[in-house]
Each structure stands twice: as structure tokens, then as C-alpha cells.
Motif scaffolding. Sequence first.
Motif, mmCIF file in Angstrom:
data_model
loop_
_atom_site.group_PDB
_atom_site.id
_atom_site.type_symbol
_atom_site.label_atom_id
_atom_site.label_comp_id
_atom_site.label_asym_id
_atom_site.label_seq_id
_atom_site.Cartn_x
_atom_site.Cartn_y
_atom_site.Cartn_z
ATOM 1 N N VAL A 104 12.798 6.162 13.593
ATOM 2 C CA VAL A 104 11.707 5.463 13.068
ATOM 3 C C VAL A 104 10.798 6.320 12.402
ATOM 4 O O VAL A 104 10.434 6.125 11.180
ATOM 5 C CB VAL A 104 10.935 4.604 13.976
ATOM 6 C CG1 VAL A 104 9.653 3.924 13.354
ATOM 7 C CG2 VAL A 104 11.986 3.428 14.541
ATOM 8 N N SER A 105 10.412 7.500 12.943
ATOM 9 C CA SER A 105 9.530 8.509 12.509
ATOM 10 C C SER A 105 9.903 9.219 11.223
ATOM 11 O O SER A 105 9.275 9.254 10.324
ATOM 12 C CB SER A 105 8.987 9.544 13.441
ATOM 13 O OG SER A 105 8.195 10.583 13.029
ATOM 14 N N ASP A 106 11.197 9.391 11.443
ATOM 15 C CA ASP A 106 11.930 10.185 10.105
ATOM 16 C C ASP A 106 12.227 9.215 9.037
ATOM 17 O O ASP A 106 11.657 9.589 7.782
ATOM 18 C CB ASP A 106 13.348 10.442 10.498
ATOM 19 C CG ASP A 106 13.331 11.802 11.625
ATOM 20 O OD1 ASP A 106 12.232 12.228 11.910
ATOM 21 O OD2 ASP A 106 14.281 11.691 12.325
ATOM 22 N N ILE A 107 12.099 7.832 9.322
ATOM 23 C CA ILE A 107 12.228 6.658 8.182
ATOM 24 C C ILE A 107 11.033 6.850 7.683
ATOM 25 O O ILE A 107 10.642 6.784 6.282
ATOM 26 C CB ILE A 107 12.677 5.607 8.634
ATOM 27 C CG1 ILE A 107 14.080 5.736 8.998
ATOM 28 C CG2 ILE A 107 12.290 4.514 7.527
ATOM 29 C CD1 ILE A 107 14.773 4.380 9.717
ATOM 30 N N ARG A 108 9.804 6.893 8.360
ATOM 31 C CA ARG A 108 8.527 6.650 7.797
ATOM 32 C C ARG A 108 8.029 7.975 6.981
ATOM 33 O O ARG A 108 7.412 7.859 6.039
ATOM 34 C CB ARG A 108 7.648 6.581 8.970
ATOM 35 C CG ARG A 108 7.524 5.058 9.557
ATOM 36 C CD ARG A 108 6.728 4.805 10.681
ATOM 37 N NE ARG A 108 6.723 3.644 11.269
ATOM 38 C CZ ARG A 108 6.371 2.917 12.516
ATOM 39 N NH1 ARG A 108 5.322 4.114 13.261
ATOM 40 N NH2 ARG A 108 6.329 1.899 12.890
ATOM 41 N N ARG A 109 8.474 9.016 7.497
ATOM 42 C CA ARG A 109 8.083 10.393 6.790
ATOM 43 C C ARG A 109 8.990 10.215 5.513
ATOM 44 O O ARG A 109 8.182 10.756 4.377
ATOM 45 C CB ARG A 109 8.427 11.575 7.857
ATOM 46 C CG ARG A 109 8.121 12.825 7.270
ATOM 47 C CD ARG A 109 8.854 13.928 7.871
ATOM 48 N NE ARG A 109 9.974 14.077 7.814
ATOM 49 C CZ ARG A 109 10.823 13.847 8.814
ATOM 50 N NH1 ARG A 109 10.613 13.416 9.991
ATOM 51 N NH2 ARG A 109 12.295 14.007 8.705
ATOM 52 N N ASP A 110 10.077 10.158 5.595
ATOM 53 C CA ASP A 110 10.994 10.071 4.208
ATOM 54 C C ASP A 110 10.421 9.090 3.412
ATOM 55 O O ASP A 110 10.423 9.385 2.172
ATOM 56 C CB ASP A 110 12.412 9.835 4.653
ATOM 57 C CG ASP A 110 12.907 10.813 5.074
ATOM 58 O OD1 ASP A 110 12.397 11.868 5.585
ATOM 59 O OD2 ASP A 110 14.179 10.792 5.876
ATOM 60 N N GLN A 111 9.727 7.963 3.921
ATOM 61 C CA GLN A 111 9.234 6.865 2.879
ATOM 62 C C GLN A 111 8.116 7.561 2.315
ATOM 63 O O GLN A 111 7.779 7.298 1.080
ATOM 64 C CB GLN A 111 8.832 5.450 3.527
ATOM 65 C CG GLN A 111 8.492 4.388 2.635
ATOM 66 C CD GLN A 111 9.495 4.034 1.824
ATOM 67 O OE1 GLN A 111 10.775 3.612 1.995
ATOM 68 N NE2 GLN A 111 9.095 3.697 0.474
ATOM 69 N N THR A 112 7.268 8.034 3.138
ATOM 70 C CA THR A 112 5.800 8.659 2.720
ATOM 71 C C THR A 112 6.378 9.709 1.497
ATOM 72 O O THR A 112 5.810 9.794 0.333
ATOM 73 C CB THR A 112 4.977 9.371 3.717
ATOM 74 O OG1 THR A 112 4.967 8.209 4.504
ATOM 75 C CG2 THR A 112 3.933 9.781 3.302
ATOM 76 N N ASP A 115 7.557 7.921 -1.709
ATOM 77 C CA ASP A 115 6.419 7.428 -2.240
ATOM 78 C C ASP A 115 5.621 8.616 -3.233
ATOM 79 O O ASP A 115 5.098 8.499 -4.366
ATOM 80 C CB ASP A 115 5.437 6.550 -1.393
ATOM 81 C CG ASP A 115 6.063 5.432 -0.901
ATOM 82 O OD1 ASP A 115 7.070 4.895 -1.562
ATOM 83 O OD2 ASP A 115 5.471 5.082 -0.035
#
Length: 319
Positions: A104-112, A115
Motif C-alpha cells: 500500500v505504501s509503494d502504491i501511494r508513493r508511486d501515485q504521488t 501526479d
Amino acid sequence: MTAPRAGDGPADRDAGGPPRDATGQAPRDALPGQQFGGDLLTEIFNNSMDPGYAAAAKKGRGHTPLGVAGRVLALAAIGFLFAVAYLKVVADSPATTQAREKLVSDIRRDQTTADKLESDAEKLRDEVSGMRDQAVREAGGDAKHLRDLEAVTGLGRVRGDGIVVTVGDAESAKDPVTGKPKAENSDGKIYDRDLQKIVNALWYAGAEAVTINNQRISGKTTIRAAGGAILVDFRPVDGPYRIAAIGPDAMRKTFENTPVAKQFRALASRYGLSFGVRDSSKMTFAAAGDPQLRLAEPVPSPSPSPSTSPSTTPSGGGR
């Protein structure tokens, strides 16, 4: 010599007749007429097990302690395996939780990161557009016409007034006893084809630029379903869906008179889905993503045919 009576000798017992008491009389539960020849059904009911099976069962009863011990050992082994599996699951649980949290942390980091890259790309696109317009003007071209073409194709940023169409799924009816939502009503759900209809109706009404949940629609944009989600250019969008359009002042009136708008008003009245149209001013639409363009190569010119070659023209026959 006196003839032997029935039941006096062993031959009668082997003949299958019913057992007799000391007086030679058949027991009272023997059916009439069966004292002398026997009855197959009675024999089956009285001796249901084959003698061989009976002997085997009798022999097996002699080993009962060993059979019980084997079953106990088997149950103990199964219980041990279950205990080991449970301990393994419990031991691996923290590792599984950590792996999920890391994912989940990797997904959020990649999404940031995505963006930020998209924002940087938008800035670079504006810089390139500015330098291109300057080069076009210096060459005596019409930079405004080029920007208008970008706005129509979705490759340029657009600002202006327009309308916003909002649609959403109908609320699921709740069970009066449990209070939980009942089965989903498919008639009150918004599908990808519904968004396609609304976007096409807005183009028909004179829209110059359209977005769905702030995602710009271009000539190469796809609106499709994947599982239970709706994707716009392969990006999921959630309801309620906000379809905004920039266009002329009469766009709202024209859109509300389209068959699509009338259909959605009827669906909202009948099935409870949400549908609304309102005016909106000073909207800004970002440019759509860069399309994947395919380069075309010129086709080689065919060699001149003999009939048109000057060297083969008949003498004196040309006009």
C-alpha cells in the motif's frame, strides 16, 4: 422300520427349515406353511450376514485394541499437523501484514510520483506551446488557429463557461428488518455506455471541450468498463460522475432537449438514479495526455507505364 419324521434327523436341519424346540415343534413366530421347506426372505432377515463375513468380523474383534490404538495414533498425527499449520499461519501473519502495508505504501508513493510527473509534463507542455507560438508568429503563421485546433482535439488547456452534468447510481433499497442494503438494482446503475451517451450528446450540443471527473476527453479517449469499474483513458472514475463541458451559451438548452437528456430524466424518475444539469462559469480544463501517434511513411511513386512514356509515344500520333 418306522420312517423318520421331519425334524428327527440332521438332513431336515440342513434343508433350511426353521429351527425346532425339544418337542420337534416349530417356534410360534414361524409363519404357517414354512415349517417344512423354509422361506428365502425369512432366511435373509434372520441371517443377513454371509458366514464368511461373519467369520472375518469375529476374527477382527480379536484385534480391537490394536485397531483402537491405530486410530488414536492417526487422530493424534492429524491434530499435530493442524497445530503446526495454525502456528505457521500465526507466525506468518505479521509478515503478511507487513507485506500488505508495504505494498500500500509503494502504491501511494508511486501515485504521488505519477501526479508530480504529470504536473511537470503539463508545465513543459505549456513552455513548448509558448515557444511554438512564438516561432509560428515569427514565420508569419496564425498561432491562434493552431491553439484553437489544440482545444478542439483536447491537446491544449481550455478556459471558459459551460455546464456540468452530474449522474450517479440509485441508492440501494434497505431491508426494513435488518437495515442492510438489498440486492443491487441493475436498472439504477450507471454504466460506461451511459457516460458515452452523455459525452456524445454534449458534443452534439456544441461543446468545445469535455471532462469526466476532471479527466479531459480527446478524440482518442476510451470510456469502457473493466469488472465493476468505469475507466476513462484506463484510469478508474468513481460516481457520482461529473461531466463538464465548455461551450456556447445555448449549449445547456440544446443538451436538455436531446433524446439522451430526456431518457436520463425518465430513468431518474423511474429507477431513482441521480441526474442534474447546471451552469458553471470560469472553468479550466487541463490538456489531455499526449496521444500515441503513428507515423506515416510516403508510398514510393510507381514507375511510369509504357503507355505514358514519351519514348514510346507513336510518331505523329500525339495531340
